[in-house]
Design an enzyme around this catalytic site. Structure first.
Site, PDB file in Angstrom:
ATOM      1  N   GLU A 253       0.810  -1.223   0.000  1.00 49.76           N
ATOM      2  CA  GLU A 253       0.000   0.000   0.000  1.00 49.76           C
ATOM      3  C   GLU A 253       0.839   1.268   0.000  1.00 49.76           C
ATOM      4  O   GLU A 253       0.514   2.249  -0.647  1.00 49.76           O
ATOM      5  CB  GLU A 253      -0.942  -0.010   1.214  1.00 49.76           C
ATOM      6  CG  GLU A 253      -1.903   1.148   1.227  1.00 49.76           C
ATOM      7  CD  GLU A 253      -3.103   0.895   2.133  1.00 49.76           C
ATOM      8  OE1 GLU A 253      -3.532  -0.267   2.275  1.00 49.76           O
ATOM      9  OE2 GLU A 253      -3.615   1.875   2.703  1.00 49.76           O
TER      10      GLU A 253
ATOM     11  N   ASP B  31      -3.042  -2.934   3.356  1.00 49.44           N
ATOM     12  CA  ASP B  31      -3.681  -3.042   4.662  1.00 49.44           C
ATOM     13  C   ASP B  31      -4.973  -3.837   4.547  1.00 49.44           C
ATOM     14  O   ASP B  31      -5.722  -3.678   3.583  1.00 49.44           O
ATOM     15  CB  ASP B  31      -4.004  -1.652   5.231  1.00 49.44           C
ATOM     16  CG  ASP B  31      -2.746  -0.933   5.670  1.00 49.44           C
ATOM     17  OD1 ASP B  31      -1.680  -1.601   5.767  1.00 49.44           O
ATOM     18  OD2 ASP B  31      -2.813   0.287   5.904  1.00 49.44           O
TER      19      ASP B  31
ATOM     20  N   TYR C   5      -2.055  -2.513  13.607  1.00 48.59           N
ATOM     21  CA  TYR C   5      -2.902  -1.693  12.750  1.00 48.59           C
ATOM     22  C   TYR C   5      -3.870  -0.831  13.572  1.00 48.59           C
ATOM     23  O   TYR C   5      -4.661  -1.351  14.363  1.00 48.59           O
ATOM     24  CB  TYR C   5      -3.681  -2.624  11.816  1.00 48.59           C
ATOM     25  CG  TYR C   5      -4.521  -1.920  10.810  1.00 48.59           C
ATOM     26  CD1 TYR C   5      -3.941  -1.323   9.704  1.00 48.59           C
ATOM     27  CD2 TYR C   5      -5.902  -1.839  10.971  1.00 48.59           C
ATOM     28  CE1 TYR C   5      -4.720  -0.660   8.781  1.00 48.59           C
ATOM     29  CE2 TYR C   5      -6.681  -1.185  10.048  1.00 48.59           C
ATOM     30  CZ  TYR C   5      -6.083  -0.593   8.960  1.00 48.59           C
ATOM     31  OH  TYR C   5      -6.859   0.055   8.056  1.00 48.59           O
TER      32      TYR C   5
END
Ligand SMILES: [Zn+2]
Ligand SMILES: [Zn+2]
Length: 700
Positions: free
Chosen positions: A10, A111, A319
Site C-alpha cells: 500500500e 492493509d 494496525y
C-alpha cells in the site's frame, strides 16, 4: 504457474518491511524507476518483486456530461483526475513498468481493510489486467506476522472488503458531486460568486449535530442560584463542605440559612466509608486512543490517526484503524512483554507482569472483523528516544495502556461526611487510593483524583473558618471537542473508525467549524439550517446510519451491493429534487454567509497605510496577488503570491518587515509559513524563491 511473485504493497514504508521480512537474508535488489523504488529478491528459489502504491491510485470520475443527477462514474488514474494527486503519477508509472516487465502471480499485501483491499484490486485489474490475486492478511508489519501472512495467504482476493470499499466510494461520490454541485449552482445564481461548498453523506448530519449544540449554547439563558460553602478546620487542614441543597434558587432563602448557621461549630453527624474497585481500562481501539490523546496531549483525532499510522508503518504498533477492544492470545502477550522489557523504562513493569501466572487482558465489548485492538509489537524501536516527539508520546501511551490492561484492579475508597451546623446539613466527600493496581502501570496517564479528608468520628465538633454565600449561575451545555464529537459520531453510527477524523477535518477546511473547542461559524450555522429546512433528507441521520450498517453487512458477506446502490440513488434523487425546487431561496440564504466568509479569508491583515491587505485576482495576468484596498486613495502596496499553492491567513505579522504571514500548502509537500514582502531579511537565505523553506520557524 508463473515463476515470479509480484507483491503489491500500500505504501513505500510498508513495502520496505514486507520485502525485508520475506527476503530472509537472500539477495535483495533495490531498483528505482521514475525515482520510485521497488524490490527484487529470492524466496525459496523463486523470484519475488515487492512494489508499492501510495494510497489510492484510482478515483471515481464523472463519465458523461449533462447527466442530472450524476450517477455515471468510472475509475480513472488519480493523477489525471486531481491536481493534488499529481505526485502519484510516478508510482503509477513504476507499477505499469513492473506489469510490462514481469509476468507472475500477484499478491495483495495492502492493509487489510476496505480501503487497502480496494487499492490493490484496482491496481491488479486496471494496471496488471488480471482478475484475481493472493491476499496476505496481517495486523502488524513485524517479520513474524508478515512471514506467516505470506505462508498462509488466501488464494483469492477478499471480495467482501473490496465490494464494501467500492460501494462506500460510490455512495460518497454520488452524494458529494450532486450536493456540492447543487450548492455551488445556487450560490452562483444568487450572488455571482464561486464558492467551493460541500456537505457529504456523513458531513451533513455531523454538521447538524454541531450546529444544534451551537444554537443551544446561543439560546441558553443562565439562571442565577446561590450556594453555601463551609470551610472547616481540623488539625490545621481545611475541609470544604457544601450545603445539602447545592443550588438554592432564592437569595432570601440562602441568606436565611446563612444567618442561622453563623457562629455555630460544625459537628460530625455521620461518616461513611465505601470501598470499591476500579477495573483496568480496556485495550485501545482508534476512538479511545484518539480520546485519550486529546485529553492528555491536546492532539486532534486527525493528528493522532496520522501518528498512529506512522508507528504502524514502522512496525512498532499493530494496525490502528480498528474498532476492536480485544486482544486475542494469538498476538503473544508474553512475547510482546519480553520484547518491551528491553526498553529501560518499561523493564520493571514488564517483569512484574511476566511474573504473573496468568495474563488476561481486560477486553472490552467492541469487536472488529479484521483486526484486534491496538497494541505494541514484538519489534519495539531500539531507542524510544529516537522517535519523533509526538510519536514518542503516543507510543508510550499505547505501551502503558497495554501493560495496564493486564494488571489488577485499583482499590479505592470514598469517604462521605455529613456535618451538622445548627440543624443544617453540609456535605463533604473525600477519595483515596488504597492499592494502585493497574494505575501504576498506566503511570502518568491514570486519573488519580484523590481528595484528602482527615480522620473524623461522629460527634467531633470542629471550628468553622468561613461560611460563604456564592453567587453562581447555571452553565450552558459544553461545546464539543474534536474527541467528544468523534465519540458522539461513533455512538450514533455516523461514519466509520477510518473516516470520522477526516470528515471532521473537511468541516474545518470548509470553514463550517473552527477552534479546538468546536464553534460553528456563521456559514456553518446557515448551512445546517438551510439543509434542515429545504433538504431534510440530506440531514437525516437515520439514513446515513442505515447505509453504514449495510456497508458493514457487505464486509460480513451478507449485504447486497446493487440493492444499496439503488437505495442510495433514490435518496440522492430525492435530495437533488429538493435542491432544485429550492435553489433560489437556498442561494439567497447561504449567499450572504458565503460572501462574508470569503471576505474574512481573503483579508490577510493591515497595510502600512492602515487599510486592508486583500487577496485579489488579476484578469490580465490571470494570477492571484495581494493588494491594498486603499489603492483608490493612492496606496501602491502590492505583493506576489506563490503559484499553484493554497494560501491561508495566519493572523500573524512578520516581526522583521511588518507584513502579514501566510501559510502555504502545496500538494504532497510540507506546508510552510512566509511573510508577504519578497525583500524581507527572513528570506535572505532563500536559494531559489520557489524552494520550500521554513521562513518563519516557530510560526507554524
Ligand atoms: Zn496600503
Ligand atoms: Zn518579513
Amino acid at each position: 504457474m508463473a515463476d515470479t511473485v509480484i507483491i503489491i504493497c500500500e505504501k513505500p514504508d510498508a513495502m520496505d518491511h514486507i520485502a525485508m521480512a520475506l527476503a530472509h537474508g537472500a539477495l535483495r535488489k533495490r531498483t528505482s524507476r521514475y525515482g520510485i523504488a521497488f524490490y527484487e529478491f529470492l524466496r525459496d528459489g523463486k523470484k519475488h518483486i515487492a512494489v508499492s502504491a501510495v494510497g489510492h491510485l484510482f478515483n471515481l470520475k464523472q463519465k458523461r456530461r449533462g447527466e442530472h443527477p450524476i450517477f455515471d462514474a468510472e475509475w480513472v488514474p488519480s493523477y489525471k483526475a486531481s491536481k493534488k494527486a499529481v505526485f502519484s503519477q510516478r508510482y503509477f508509472k513504476t507499477l505499469e513498468d513492473v506489469a510490462k516487465s514481469f509476468d507472475g502471480d500477484l499478491v495483495s499485501a495492502c492493509d487489510y481493510d476496505n480501503e487497502g483491499s480496494l487499492i490493490a484490486e484496482k491496481i491488479i485489474k486496471l494496471i496488471f489486467n488480471k482478475e484475481d490475486a493472493g491476499r496476505m492478511k496481517f495486523s502488524t508489519l513485524t517479520k513474524q506476522d508478515l512471514v506467516s501472512a505470506y505462508e498462509n495467504m488466501a488464494k483469492h482476493l477478499d471480495t467482501n472488503n473490496i465490494n464494501a470499499g467500492e460501494t462506500r466510494h460510490y455512495l460518497d461520490w454520488i452524494y458529494g458531486i450532486n450536493t456540492s454541485r447543487a450548492l455551488m449552482e445556487s450560490i452562483k445564481k444568487s450572488s455571482k460568486r464561486f464558492a467551493i461548498l460541500s456537505a457529504g453523506r456523513v458531513q451533513a448530519p455531523t454538521l447538524v449535530i454541531l450546529a444544534d449544540r451551537e444554537q443551544e449554547i446561543k439560546n441558553f439563558v443562565p439562571v442565577p442560584y446561590w450556594q453555601l460553602q463551609l470551610t472547616i478546620l481540623s488539625n490545621g487542614s481545611e475541609i470544604i463542605a457544601i450545603y445539602e441543597e447545592d443550588k438554592i434558587w432564592e437569595k432570601t432563602k440562602a441568606s436565611k440559612i446563612l444567618e442561622e448557621c453563623k457562629g455555630n461549630p460544625a459537628i460530625v453527624d455521620s461518616m461513611t466509608v465505601e470501598n470499591y474497585r476500579q477495573y483496568p481500562p480496556t485495550p485501545f481501539n482508534i476512538t479511545s486512543l484518539q480520546t485519550e490523546a486529546y485529553r492528555l496531549f491536546g492532539l486532534s483525532p486527525q493528528q493522532t490517526m496520522s501518528i498512529a499510522q506512522s508507528l504502524y508503518t514502522q512496525a512498532y504498533i499493530s494496525y490502528p484503524r480498528t474498532s476492536s477492544e480485544r486482544l486475542p492470545p494469538q498476538i503473544g502477550y508474553r512475547q510482546i512483554l519480553e520484547a518491551l522489557s528491553k526498553i529501560k523504562t518499561y523493564e520493571t513493569l514488564c517483569k512484574t507482569l511476566l511474573s504473573m501466572k496468568y495474563l488476561k487482558p481486560n477486553d472490552g465489548k467492541l469487536t472488529d472483523s479484521a483486526h484486534e485492538a491496538i497494541h505494541p509489537t514484538v519489534e519495539p524501536p531500539s531507542d524510544v528516544k529516537k522517535l519523533k516527539g509526538l510519536e514518542q508520546k503516543i507510543y508510550d501511551l499505547i505501551c502503558r495502556r497495554y501493560f495496564a490492561t493486564f494488571a489488577g484492579p485499583a482499590e479505592r475508597e470514598t469517604i462521605n461526611v455529613v456535618f451538622d451546623v445548627n440543624g443544617r446539613k453540609f456535605l463533604a466527600a473525600g477519595r483515596r487510593t488504597v492499592e494502585k493496581g493497574w494505575m501504576s502501570f498506566y503511570g502518568p496517564y491514570a486519573k488519580i483524583d484523590d481528595v484528602f479528608l482527615p480522620n473524623l468520628k461522629k460527634g467531633d465538633s470542629l471550628d468553622v473558618k468561613d461560611l460563604e454565600m456564592l453567587d453562581k449561575e447555571t452553565a450552558p451545555p459544553s461545546r464539543f471537542s474534536q474527541a467528544s464529537i468523534i465519540k458522539e459520531m461513533e455512538k450514533r453510527g455516523l461514519g466509520t473508525r477510518a473516516t470520522r477524523s477526516g470528515i471532521l477535518q473537511t468541516l474545518y477546511d470548509r470553514d463550517y467549524i473552527t477552534g479546538r473547542s468546536i464553534e460553528v461559524t456563521g456559514l456553518g450555522v446557515k448551512m445546517s439550517s438551510v439543509i434542515k429546512k429545504y433538504v431534510p433528507d440530506f440531514a437525516d441521520e437515520k439514513l446515513t446510519r442505515k447505509f453504514e450498517e449495510e456497508l458493514e453487512k457487505i464486509v460480513e458477506g451478507e449485504g447486497n451491493k446493487t440493492e444499496i446502490i439503488n437505495e442510495a440513488k433514490d435518496a440522492v434523487k430525492k435530495i437533488t429534487d429538493e435542491f432544485d425546487q429550492n435553489q433560489e431561496v437556498i442561494g439567497r440564504e447561504l449567499g450572504e454567509a458565503v460572501v462574508k466568509t470569503q471576505d474574512d479569508k481573503s483579508i490577510l491583515g493591515k497595510c502600512k497605510c492602515g487599510k486592508d491587505l486583500k487577496i485579489m485576482f488579476s484578469p490580465k495576468t490571470r494570477k492571484y496577488f495581494v493588494g491594498c484596498t486603499g489603492y483608490k486613495e493612492g496606496c501602491k502596496a502590492i505583493y506576489p503570491l506563490p503559484h499553484g499553492a493554497s494560501i491561508y491567513k495566519t493572523g500573524k505579522v512578520c516581526d522583521k518587515c511588518g507584513t502579514p504571514i501566510i501559510k502555504v500548502y502545496r500538494g504532497g509537500r510540507r506546508p510552510f509559513s512566509m511573510c508577504l514582502d519578497t525583500k524581507c531579511v527572513t528570506k535572505a537565505d532563500w536559494g531559489k524563491p520557489r524552494r520550500t523553506k521554513l521562513a518563519h520557524p516557530g510560526n507554524d
